[in-house]
Design a protein around this motif. Structure first.
Motif, PDB file in Angstrom:
ATOM      1  N   GLU A 196      47.269  27.641  30.362  1.00 40.21           N
ATOM      2  CA  GLU A 196      47.870  27.815  31.686  1.00 40.21           C
ATOM      3  C   GLU A 196      48.040  29.290  32.016  1.00 40.21           C
ATOM      4  OE1 GLU A 196      51.498  25.678  31.945  1.00 40.21           O
ATOM      5  OE2 GLU A 196      50.556  23.690  31.849  1.00 40.21           O
ATOM      6  N   ASP A 228      44.702  30.508  33.062  1.00 39.20           N
ATOM      7  CA  ASP A 228      44.392  30.043  34.416  1.00 39.20           C
ATOM      8  C   ASP A 228      45.137  30.858  35.466  1.00 39.20           C
ATOM      9  OD1 ASP A 228      42.685  28.113  33.493  1.00 39.20           O
ATOM     10  OD2 ASP A 228      44.175  26.502  33.526  1.00 39.20           O
ATOM     11  N   ARG A 229      46.415  31.167  35.215  1.00 41.91           N
ATOM     12  CA  ARG A 229      47.186  31.968  36.168  1.00 41.91           C
ATOM     13  C   ARG A 229      46.602  33.372  36.300  1.00 41.91           C
ATOM     14  NH1 ARG A 229      51.717  29.603  33.639  1.00 41.91           N
ATOM     15  NH2 ARG A 229      52.046  31.526  32.438  1.00 41.91           N
ATOM     16  N   ASN A 230      46.250  33.949  35.149  1.00 46.05           N
ATOM     17  CA  ASN A 230      45.664  35.295  35.194  1.00 46.05           C
ATOM     18  C   ASN A 230      44.337  35.294  35.940  1.00 46.05           C
ATOM     19  OD1 ASN A 230      47.821  36.180  33.701  1.00 46.05           O
ATOM     20  ND2 ASN A 230      46.733  36.203  31.737  1.00 46.05           N
ATOM     21  N   LEU A 231      43.518  34.238  35.695  1.00 44.77           N
ATOM     22  CA  LEU A 231      42.224  34.153  36.358  1.00 44.77           C
ATOM     23  C   LEU A 231      42.391  33.967  37.857  1.00 44.77           C
ATOM     24  CD1 LEU A 231      39.148  33.980  36.152  1.00 44.77           C
ATOM     25  CD2 LEU A 231      39.377  31.518  35.741  1.00 44.77           C
ATOM     26  N   ASN A 232      43.294  33.091  38.272  1.00 45.64           N
ATOM     27  CA  ASN A 232      43.534  32.870  39.709  1.00 45.64           C
ATOM     28  C   ASN A 232      44.072  34.131  40.380  1.00 45.64           C
ATOM     29  OD1 ASN A 232      42.708  30.192  39.577  1.00 45.64           O
ATOM     30  ND2 ASN A 232      44.763  29.432  39.126  1.00 45.64           N
ATOM     31  N   SER A 233      44.931  34.847  39.646  1.00 43.93           N
ATOM     32  CA  SER A 233      45.466  36.099  40.199  1.00 43.93           C
ATOM     33  C   SER A 233      44.363  37.123  40.389  1.00 43.93           C
ATOM     34  CB  SER A 233      46.546  36.643  39.257  1.00 43.93           C
ATOM     35  OG  SER A 233      47.022  37.885  39.711  1.00 43.93           O
ATOM     36  N   ILE A 247      41.124  36.477  40.832  1.00 41.03           N
ATOM     37  CA  ILE A 247      40.264  36.021  41.936  1.00 41.03           C
ATOM     38  C   ILE A 247      40.911  36.349  43.285  1.00 41.03           C
ATOM     39  CG2 ILE A 247      39.327  33.968  43.066  1.00 41.03           C
ATOM     40  CD1 ILE A 247      38.974  32.755  40.266  1.00 41.03           C
ATOM     41  N   ARG A 248      42.218  36.115  43.371  1.00 35.89           N
ATOM     42  CA  ARG A 248      42.927  36.375  44.625  1.00 35.89           C
ATOM     43  C   ARG A 248      42.906  37.870  44.961  1.00 35.89           C
ATOM     44  NH1 ARG A 248      47.104  34.264  43.210  1.00 35.89           N
ATOM     45  NH2 ARG A 248      48.353  36.095  42.620  1.00 35.89           N
ATOM     46  N   LYS A 249      43.122  38.720  43.957  1.00 38.06           N
ATOM     47  CA  LYS A 249      43.105  40.166  44.194  1.00 38.06           C
ATOM     48  C   LYS A 249      41.717  40.636  44.634  1.00 38.06           C
ATOM     49  CE  LYS A 249      46.838  41.396  41.010  1.00 38.06           C
ATOM     50  NZ  LYS A 249      47.180  42.095  39.733  1.00 38.06           N
ATOM     51  N   ASN A 250      40.665  40.109  43.977  1.00 34.75           N
ATOM     52  CA  ASN A 250      39.301  40.494  44.353  1.00 34.75           C
ATOM     53  C   ASN A 250      38.979  40.042  45.767  1.00 34.75           C
ATOM     54  OD1 ASN A 250      38.839  41.709  41.894  1.00 34.75           O
ATOM     55  ND2 ASN A 250      37.839  39.904  40.984  1.00 34.75           N
ATOM     56  N   SER A 251      39.461  38.827  46.122  1.00 31.52           N
ATOM     57  CA  SER A 251      39.230  38.313  47.468  1.00 31.52           C
ATOM     58  C   SER A 251      39.935  39.177  48.506  1.00 31.52           C
ATOM     59  CB  SER A 251      39.721  36.866  47.559  1.00 31.52           C
ATOM     60  OG  SER A 251      39.555  36.363  48.856  1.00 31.52           O
TER      61      SER A 251
END
Length: 318
Positions: free
Chosen positions: A294, A297-302, A304-308
């Motif tokens: 988990e 997953d949180r680090n990966l989503n964070s 992705i969000r920053k890159n977006s």
């Protein structure tokens, strides 16, 4: 396989006094259920559980006192059957005279304890449940790793015993090598132990049989342990699929109890002892509420969000 238990064995483990019938302590106990005869003292014997230990406490003996001497003789004689293992008198109460004679005539021992009926039943049930539980033999190693019972399974020759020995050298404790006798203590708890002939012994190919207690001391062994986690060792092949993130939630059901399981590939150069030790510690962390998957997953989503957000900002600037 179900072990047999004699009245004598239970007396030693539960620490009861033999009040009468020391010659008959070899009578077998076949069930962990304990009966408190109440309906029997009212004359109802249609469903009398004769194979159970019969316990008489304050309630039962007080009720019996209100009966006539004739009824007490009749009912207590009926309670003494060839299948009845023994009688237990709790709270240091005196034995009813009629029971003394009936039990003596039927060669049934009478035990006594200072404990209350509830405590005596709890102690006897706990001991008998462990001894009389159905046992299943599983090929593998059972090691206690920092308080976690880890069952190591896998094909013959995959390196289970050698890995278990390395874990013992690292300070963990051996419960069973090669064959583990497993039984369900309740709906959520599995317990494993070594067969008596293999207690604290290991077989290492090329060396033979070694005595772990002699080589590493009494702190290196345990007589039994719960099975909390299963590690299955599999020979590595290029086309085999193994969990990379730890999110499969694999498990194995043994005697109705579901136990979490991970599969670890065995490959030259891998230190299996350290990997299994880490898997056990990771399992403990998860049971305490921490999940590394988990966190990933949180680090990966964070990320992705920053890159977006960064890409969106660049587009606006252009």
């Amino acid at each position: 396989m179900v072990e047999s238990v004699t009245v004598e064995q239970m007396v030693k483990k539960v620490r009861m006094k033999v009040l009468q019938g020391e010659k008959y302590l070899q009578r077998p106990i076949v069930t962990a259920d304990i009966s408190r005869p109440a309906l029997e003292f009212a004359g109802y014997f249609t469903k009398y559980p004769a194979e159970r230990i019969q316990l008489l406490g304050i309630t039962e003996t007080s009720f019996a006192k209100d009966l006539t001497a004739e009824h007490r003789r009749e009912y207590m004689t009926k309670m003494c059957t060839p299948r009845t293992p023994c009688f237990v008198i709790s709270t240091d109460l005196p034995i009813p005279v009629e029971l003394k004679k009936a039990a003596a005539d039927a060669h049934i021992p009478i035990l006594g304890t200072h404990q209350t009926s509830s405590r005596a039943i709890s102690n006897m049930t706990n001991y008998l449940t462990r001894r009389l539980a159905d046992r299943q033999s599983i090929h593998g190693e059972l090691i206690d790793i920092n308080g976690i019972g880890v069952l190591i399974t896998g094909d013959s020759g995959v390196g289970k015993s050698e890995t278990a020995l390395e874990l013992v050298r690292r300070g963990h404790r051996l419960v069973a090598d090669d064959r583990v006798e497993v039984y369900a203590l309740d709906e959520q708890t599995l317990v494993g132990q070594a067969p008596a002939i293999l207690n604290h012994l290991m077989e290492i190919r090329g060396i033979g049989i070694i005595d772990v207690m002699t080589l590493y001391g009494t702190a290196a062994i345990m007589p039994s342990d719960s099975i909390d986690f299963i590690v299955h060792l599999e020979t590595w092949t290029p086309d085999a699929q193994f969990d990379r993130l730890g999110d499969r939630g694999d498990h194995r059901e043994i005697q109705g109890v579901v136990v979490p399981q991970v599969s670890i590939p065995v490959k030259t150069g891998r230190n299996l002892a350290i990997i299994i030790e880490s898997a056990a510690m990771n399992f403990r962390a998860e049971t305490m509420g921490y999940d590394a998957t988990e966190t990933f997953d949180r680090n990966l989503n964070s990320l992705i969000r920053k890159n977006s957000e960064r890409d969106t900002k660049k587009k606006h600037e252009q």
